[in-house]
Design an enzyme around this catalytic site. Sequence first.
Site, short mmCIF file in Angstrom:
data_model
loop_
_atom_site.label_atom_id
_atom_site.label_comp_id
_atom_site.label_asym_id
_atom_site.label_seq_id
_atom_site.Cartn_x
_atom_site.Cartn_y
_atom_site.Cartn_z
N CYS B 212 28.75 37.42 41.16
CA CYS B 212 27.31 37.47 41.36
C CYS B 212 26.62 37.08 40.05
O CYS B 212 26.96 37.59 38.98
CB CYS B 212 26.91 38.88 41.77
N CYS B 237 24.60 44.22 44.73
CA CYS B 237 23.15 44.07 44.62
C CYS B 237 22.67 43.27 45.83
O CYS B 237 23.43 43.00 46.74
CB CYS B 237 22.74 43.43 43.30
N ASP B 365 38.37 13.26 29.15
CA ASP B 365 39.42 14.24 29.41
C ASP B 365 39.93 14.07 30.84
O ASP B 365 39.15 14.15 31.78
CB ASP B 365 38.82 15.64 29.23
#
Lengths: 259, 460
Positions: B212, B237, B365
């Site tokens: 979250c 929440c 990369d």
Amino acid sequence: MTLNICHLYPDLMDTYGDKGNTVTFQKRCRWRGIDVKVANISVGQPLSNFDFDFYFFGGGQDKAQTIVGIDLQKKKRHLETAVNNGAVLLSICGGYQLLQKYFKTKTGEIIKGIGLFDAFTVGSDERMIQNLLVEINSELEQDIKDSYQTTDYRLSTTNLIGFENHSGKTYLGKNVQPLGRVIKGAGNSGEDKTEGAVYKNAFGCYLHGSLLPKNPHFADYLIVKSLERRYGKVKLKPLNDEIEWLAHKSAIDRTRSQT
Amino acid sequence: MDFKLFLATLAGKILAFVIGVFGGGATAAPGLYALKIDPNFVSKLSKQIPQGSIIISGTNGKTTTARLTYDILSIKYQVIHNRQGSNLLRGIASTMITNCSIFGKLKFDLALWEVDEATLPEAINNVFPKTIVLLNLFRDQLDRYGEVDSTRVKWQKALRTLPKNTTLILNCDDPGISILEKSFAGKKIFFGVSDSKVRLPAVATVADVKHCLVCAAGLIFTAQLSAHLGHYRCPSCNFKRPIPSISATNIIFKPDFSTSISLNLGNQTSTVNYPLPGLYNIYNVLAASATALNYGIDLATVIEKIKKFSTAFGRFQKTTINDRELLTFLIKNPAGANEVLRIISNLSKVNLLIILNDKIADGRDVSWIWDTDWEILKNKVDNVFISGIRRFDMALRLKYAGFKLSKNNVYKEVNYSILNALQKLSTKDTLIILPTYTALLDVQKTLSRAGEKVTKWQKQ
């Protein structure tokens, strides 16, 4: 023969393609008839029920690193004991930082590590993002050469090639050795030409890429060390590593061609 | 007269002309120089556009979404749009230079800007958007963009500065996008996929949001559709997936790479068939529809345009050479590449050419290939060919994914790899080409040379 691998926080520390390391470790064992069992251990899961031979700990985002840092304190004693008893550990970037004493962010906040490596890291504005070529610590060199078994390639180098992406600068203390010396790139701090850390059979470094696939000598070294604890000296069955070395060499050529 | 603006426009136009004479595509340089002469070039011209600007950003799908949105909005408006590709501020400036008078006057109703994720805050400051469409945030070229989390924090800061009459159009299935509503007090429109399952093979996920973003508890996903996109809620929440006002259900992916969905808008539901594959294109279709509807285009017209749309060049493209079909899909990061692999793995047999480069536009990369689930194709592949600067990294990845490959199928030259791969296939076989961004440009060259009906990217 069987090896037990622990992948630490694979759900949170999985950002930089480090998964290739556990894949490589497993495959290179299985191709030699060595059985491998992998356990994923994350937040809230205790280590104390297991006896692992090899731990892998990769890099993640800052936010994940904070969550992991808190949980790791509960695993501190177990990891210390395991490493002191000869277990093998490879940590990269974020994982490497959390195994040090602490990480001090740019804003001065201290994220506590577990101090397995006598080292600390300080956040900076400098981004060290590039291919990284490392000459391995001379104390390890012969050991690596002795461990590595291949059918088709006479190993002339024990260099490591990978890709670094960090802004934290790592400084080593007295009770830890660097993994190697930087040939090209920044390494630990970009200041002292050292890269990574070694404490017993625990290794830390900034080499993504993934590291082990195109550094098969180092992969085999970790396998030999992991077997040694359980089965004594073992000579590995040689593998055909032609593609591994082509990838290793072409990455080095690329590194040398970039300024 | 604004002398600085005049000088910037003139310099930009001359430069664009010179580049044009030498056959290049002037997508960045003229804008770059104009901005050097007048740093407010874009903001000055943006103020001339009566309906204001729309910004589209996100890791994956912004080009396709912007092009589809442009197609639909063009029915009603004169739209200026950075279609040629450069999605940095200089690209916006270049598009303006091409389309304005020598005195820096623009005659358009509306601006539509595709914007690079890292450029979003700067773009907001310069184009004064009335609408911002945010598609998703995935790990992408970490060497260029840094972490997903840090990009999001920069966005949140920028969104807080927006005037309240702005509209945000947000993907409600990406918790890293839906959280942004908390940084903004004005109008919000959510779009999302409301099916709880998609009929595509599962891949090892590369979720970048698992916790979250309000309270750091582990998110609960009742549906995980792609990477961290899905139906989620926080157990501790009140953060949860917002209910979308425009959504897709009854998704069917067809063998010919077309898709059928039910498009739901309030009480209205319409079935739409369109010629694009994959879950990611559903999000692109939804985002474009939400935007067009918000600009007063009716649903029937939106659907008509979607049905006829063909995707941005190379992101999904069919060609034929000597009776062999070629399908090209751009791959650039694990989330996008995984969705492409899911589509391909629906085929019974696959001939694959992967081209991996590591130039700046591809990402230096190449670690991301280890986050991509090539394993799901290993039993489907008949022939696999590899090319590109980092071809041996790719070959190694496939070796460890369990593919059988021959060193003879690894080619240095892209052009040669395509022609050789085609030679080894039988007629009526399909070759699937997966290039990274700079490799895609090489693929286009070969396909053009092979004399096929390929529109040059400059002309798009």
